[in-house]
Design an enzyme around this catalytic site. Structure first.
Site, PDB file in Angstrom:
ATOM      1  N   SER A 150       0.838  -1.211   0.000  1.00 44.81           N
ATOM      2  CA  SER A 150       0.000   0.000   0.000  1.00 44.81           C
ATOM      3  C   SER A 150       0.871   1.258   0.000  1.00 44.81           C
ATOM      4  O   SER A 150       0.526   2.265  -0.627  1.00 44.81           O
ATOM      5  CB  SER A 150      -0.966   0.008   1.191  1.00 44.81           C
ATOM      6  OG  SER A 150      -0.248   0.166   2.391  1.00 44.81           O
ATOM      7  N   ASP A 183       7.114   2.684   6.106  1.00 40.97           N
ATOM      8  CA  ASP A 183       6.930   2.019   4.804  1.00 40.97           C
ATOM      9  C   ASP A 183       7.019   3.015   3.650  1.00 40.97           C
ATOM     10  O   ASP A 183       7.711   2.766   2.654  1.00 40.97           O
ATOM     11  CB  ASP A 183       5.566   1.310   4.740  1.00 40.97           C
ATOM     12  CG  ASP A 183       5.528   0.067   5.598  1.00 40.97           C
ATOM     13  OD1 ASP A 183       6.454  -0.127   6.407  1.00 40.97           O
ATOM     14  OD2 ASP A 183       4.564  -0.706   5.463  1.00 40.97           O
TER      15      ASP A 183
END
Ligand code: MEV
Length: 406
Positions: free
Chosen positions: A146, A204
């Protein structure tokens, strides 16, 4: 506004050391994976904006004139770059989801609409465009799929709207943005991640933006200067797990046995720091067998600590035993309880040796990728520079029928 087709890509990530300990303020080392998400943005004048995400079966299109008529002042409430709940509720009305839409699909579409409207609404008119995103990363396996999606969207939309320049020069196959432009990409990508995950740490999207290897502690991110190009096997046990529940279990164990669990977390912190030191030494000297031996020992010690924290799983034990039978060292990566593991591939291994361990792992029902870490962060490419399968996947998906919301 740019009128050319844009092709961008961004990597996924693995945590080398420090998962779970990072939740308690310790250091984590995260590295960019050589598995990437690719995005093609085609500007046009059809009056539609479309999104095609073949990996999760999404094809949606919206009428730009209808979006243009929306009162977008709701996006300005509070901090304009923070996707608060009320803004997302309004966006859900704009998205006009069909009843059978899964949460996963909704979040991917909401992140797109949020970034498209926030970034493009400063233009005289909202742009018509087709976006196709195709990924080598399995979704929901803890590999940062994502974040790579949000980073690609932010980079492509900011470039389209000329908030940042297209860094690709004539004759170049691929290029990257300046540090200042990457800051802006990362800032918007973090907003996309917040739409999808609520309250992510930001590690991330940072790894996906900057690439390479990062040290992360309590929101502070710094790049390792020159990470060596390590090869790993990335193994997906395909055992589903809940990150939230595993994080809670570790917290409860820490509360129940503070004198036992706190030293484990301190030791994991020391493993991250030692790994960072070894990687930096490998970057400055010629990597030697002792470096790989040290990395293998750190992997083994951390895997035992993670088991002691209670985040192991029989599938991960099996993974470690199978690779150890081939003389290779593995640990879980991410939350554990199943999910993914990594195995260090020493440079002395032959092709047939690597093939043998891959076969043994796939024989257990695991998915297995041979990949390298420390991949470059978000990049822009010419079509000719992409591998044929990537280009075919994107190109073949550009035309098509759209499920229209208008
Ligand atoms: C999950 O990829 C890593 C954990 O440390 C959770 C977190 O850092 O938010 C388990």
């Amino acid at each position: 506004m740019l009128s050319d087709v844009l092709l961008v890509s961004a990597p996924g990530k693995v945590i080398l050391h420090g998962e779970h300990a990072v939740v308690h303020g310790k250091v984590a080392l995260a590295v960019a994976l050589n598995l990437r998400t690719f995005l093609q943005l085609q500007p046009h004048s059809s009056g539609k904006v479309s999104l095609n995400l073949p990996n999760i079966g999404i094809k949606r299109a919206w009428d730009v004139a209808r979006l243009q008529l929306l009162d977008m002042s709701f996006l300005e409430q509070g901090d304009p770059t923070v996707p608060i709940l009320e803004k997302l509720e309004k966006l859900k009305e704009v998205a006009d989801f069909p009843e059978d839409c899964t949460d996963h699909e909704r979040l991917a579409v909401l992140a797109f609409l949020y970034l498209y409207l926030c970034i493009c609404r400063k233009q005289r008119a909202l742009p018509s465009l087709d976006i196709v995103v195709w990924s080598e990363l399995p979704p929901g396996a803890g590999l940062g799929s994502s974040a790579a999606y949000s980073v690609c969207l932010a980079a492509a939309l900011l470039t389209l709207c000329e908030e940042i320049p297209n860094p690709l020069k004539d004759g170049e196959a691929s290029s990257r943005w300046t540090a200042e432009d990457l800051e802006l990409i990362n800032k918007w990508a973090f907003q996309g991640e917040k739409v999808i995950h609520g309250n992510p740490s930001g590690v991330d999207n940072a790894v996906s933006t900057w690439g390479g290897a990062l040290r992360y502690q309590q929101g502070k991110i710094s790049s390792l200067k020159r990470p060596p190009a390590l090869k790993i096997l990335l193994i997906n046990t395909k055992v589903p797990r809940s990150t939230k529940a595993l994080v809670l279990n570790v917290r409860n164990r820490l509360l129940k046995f503070p004198k036992i669990v706190a030293p484990l977390l301190t030791s994991i912190n020391a493993i991250s720091l030692e790994c960072e030191r070894v990687l930096e030494e490998m970057a400055t000297a010629v990597p030697a067998p002792e470096h790989y031996l040290a990395l293998e020992e750190l992997i083994d010690m951390n895997q035992h600590h993670l088991n002691a924290l209670g985040v192991g799983h029989t599938s991960l034990d099996q993974l470690c035993q199978v690779t150890m039978a081939h003389g290779l060292h593995s640990k879980l990566t991410g939350a554990g309880g199943g999910g993914c593991g990594i195995t260090l591939l020493r440079p002395d291994l032959t092709g047939p040796e690597v093939e043998a361990v891959k076969q043994a792992l796939t024989g257990c029902g695991f998915d297995c990728w041979e990949t390298s870490i420390g991949a470059p962060g978000v990049s822009v490419h010419t079509a000719a520079s992409l591998d044929a399968p990537v280009w075919q996947a994107l190109d073949g998906l550009c035309a098509g029928q759209w499920a229209s919301s208008s």
